[in-house]
Scaffold this motif. Structure first.
Motif, PDB file in Angstrom:
ATOM      1  N   ASN A  77      26.837  92.899  23.056  1.00  0.00           N
ATOM      2  CA  ASN A  77      26.180  93.525  21.891  1.00  0.00           C
ATOM      3  C   ASN A  77      26.716  92.892  20.609  1.00  0.00           C
ATOM      4  O   ASN A  77      27.653  92.086  20.647  1.00  0.00           O
ATOM      5  N   ARG A 136      29.675 103.179  25.790  1.00  0.00           N
ATOM      6  CA  ARG A 136      28.417 103.365  26.528  1.00  0.00           C
ATOM      7  C   ARG A 136      27.804 102.013  26.881  1.00  0.00           C
ATOM      8  O   ARG A 136      27.944 101.540  27.994  1.00  0.00           O
ATOM      9  N   HIS A 181      21.314  92.636  21.138  1.00  0.00           N
ATOM     10  CA  HIS A 181      22.052  91.996  22.239  1.00  0.00           C
ATOM     11  C   HIS A 181      22.141  90.502  21.965  1.00  0.00           C
ATOM     12  O   HIS A 181      21.331  89.930  21.235  1.00  0.00           O
TER      13      HIS A 181
END
Ligand code: KIV
Ligand code: ZN
Length: 528
Positions: A243, A18, A209
């Motif tokens: 990420n 995702r 992040h």
């Protein structure tokens, strides 16, 4: 998901499919997503965030297929905080053995004012309604106050409390823009742990992040303060700088068990094969010096270090390469190896191929073994990737090509492409070099024009007869896409890699034509 019974067990929530997949050049087709989901289940992740079902019919189908087939992890679908998104996500995960809906809504002042144009009270109301609606569909609901790390602490605490009251079972605290530092992020988590009513009855999660290069450090700092779920991606792929890298956070917890005292359910020996698999699928190379899975991560070059290693490995080695699945010996098979040995090696490398794919792979393996004496793991991975690619429902396949090049002569290429219905179309072009001519001939046949932004060729292994891997990165309507292919003939590898991206563009064109607009919620937030 209720809080795990072991207070020291960290839930690994993988969002490669995702948050990772939506980053430039990382898009995957449904077959590739399914392959990754199966491999993530083998790895032992606790939750797979399989996609954002409202985003497109393709995303919806992909989440639904994974929910139906992949067993073990919880399968999660993302939704903005509105009824259409939430209902769509619920439908996508309905058939999972264990499904989750992940609802998010921005809470920071900047997002409230400029993006949502909502007051704090309206944000709270919308969050509560969203969580309640999701709970109406599913017992496992995660809520994320987007841009939490830049949200006023008192307001963040209020939103978290209200989301818990409304029924959220996991509370995720995203550092959406990679702004946090370890001490700052730890303080946010500590504040919530001590002030937010009901927080001890839910799983507190972190999502970082890497804009300032601190995503892993921030995640670890939050775990130190009692967070027990980490959202992360393989190779750290994701929006902008990426990420939190799953392999880094997992190996940090394992290597520094003495310090953190925390565990995960990850089979670390599958980390390296999965990193390679993702890199092959997306065409995004892993930097050589990347922690845990980079080519140099376990290479000791300095004389003093080598000397220490020979005397006692632990002088310079804090993890063993085999603990992360880096094979000790690379040379595996040759001309006389049988079907069974090949099948076993393919499985050891983490591939799930059907019998039909294995049979085709075996034929290709024999053909390769005729051209090249030693077959290495990297060769087998390349053959397995070719099989996955072949099963991707491509519009065009390469039927044949010729190319001419030479000093002082004009370079040209003639290409034949086969369509899914068996028809073959041919064309030719001249260009600045054989690759340019080849790509132009493909463009003429397919009618698809793209901008090539990167093109590379490298040897898969180190011998003179090594297979060549071609990687092509293109831009089409502002979106980047990558293709890769391997062959002993580098021009053929280039044609196949280019065709892979052309096929991605062709299926995107098809999806765009089919896209029903009524699935897209009337929201002010078009992207995340
Ligand atoms: O970065 C972010 O805020 C997200 C949320 C959807 C969790 O990806
Ligand atoms: Zn994110």
């Amino acid at each position: 998901m209720a809080a795990p019974s072991d207070p020291n067990r960290v839930v690994i929530f993988d969002t490669t499919l995702r948050d990772g997949e939506q980053s430039p050049g990382c898009s995957m087709n449904p077959g590739e997503k399914m392959e990754m989901a199966r491999a993530l289940a083998d790895l032992g992740v606790d939750v797979i965030e399989a996609g954002f079902p409202i985003a497109s019919p393709g995303d919806f189908e992909s989440v639904r297929a994974i929910a139906r087939e992949v067993r073990g992890p919880i399968i999660c679908g993302l939704a903005r905080c509105n009824p259409a998104d939430i209902d769509r996500a619920a439908e996508a995960v309905r058939d999972a053995a264990r499904g989750r809906i992940h609802v998010f809504l921005a809470t920071s002042a900047i997002h409230r004012e400029f993006k949502l144009r909502m007051t704090p009270a309206e944000v709270v109301k919308r969050a509560v309604e969203g969580v309640k609606r999701a709970r109406g569909h599913c017992a496992d609901v995660e809520f994320s106050p987007e841009d939490a790390a830049r949200t006023e602490l008192d307001f963040l605490t209020e939103v978290v409390e209200k989301a818990i009251e409304a029924g959220a079972t996991t509370l995720n605290i995203p550092d959406t823009v990679g702004y946090a530092t370890p001490a700052h992020y730890a303080a946010v988590i500590r504040h919530l742990k001590t002030h937010a009513r009901g927080i001890d009855g839910v799983v507190l999660s972190v999502h970082c992040h890497d804009d300032l290069g601190m995503a892993v450090a921030n995640s670890l700092a939050a775990l130190g303060e009692g967070a027990r779920q980490v959202e992360c991606t393989i190779n750290g792929i994701g929006e902008r700088a990426g990420n939190t890298a799953l392999e880094e956070v997992v190996m940090a917890l394992r290597t520094r068990q003495d310090f953190y005292g925390l565990t995960t359910g990850i089979n670390t020996r599958l980390l390296y094969p999965l990193s390679r698999k993702l890199s092959h699928i997306t065409g995004m190379a892993v930097q050589r010096n990347k922690a845990i899975v980079g080519q140099n991560a376990f290479a000791h070059e300095a004389g003093i270090h080598q000397d220490g290693m020979l005397k006692e490995r632990s002088t310079y080695e804090i993890m063993k390469p085999e603990d992360v699945g880096i094979p000790r010996t690379e040379l595996v098979l040759g001309k006389h190896s049988g079907r069974h040995a090949l099948k076993q090696r393919v499985a050891d490398l983490g591939y799930h191929l059907t019998d039909e794919q294995l049979n085709r792979l075996f034929d290709e393996f024999k053909a390769l073994a005729d051209k090249k004496k030693d077959i290495y793991d990297a060769d087998i991975e390349a053959l397995a990737e070719n099989q996955l690619q072949a099963g991707a429902g491509n519009t065009w396949t390469l039927a044949g090509f010729t190319s001419t090049a030479g000093t002082g002569s004009q370079t040209s290429a003639a290409v034949s492409l086969r369509l899914a219905d068996g028809r073959v179309e041919r064309d030719a072009a001249v260009g600045n070099g054989p690759i340019d001519a080849l790509f132009k001939a493909v463009n003429r046949i397919t009618g698809i024009e793209v901008k090539v932004v990167d093109y590379r060729v490298r040897a898969v292994t180190q011998e003179i007869d090594a297979q060549g891997e071609a990687q092509v990165e293109i831009e089409y309507k502002g979106k980047l896409s990558r293709g890769r292919a391997v062959s002993v003939d580098v021009i053929e590898a280039s044609a196949l890699a280019y065709l892979e991206v052309i096929n991605r563009v062709a299926s995107r064109q098809l999806r765009d034509r089919l896209k029903p607009t009524d699935h897209v919620a009337p929201e002010v937030v078009p992207v995340i």
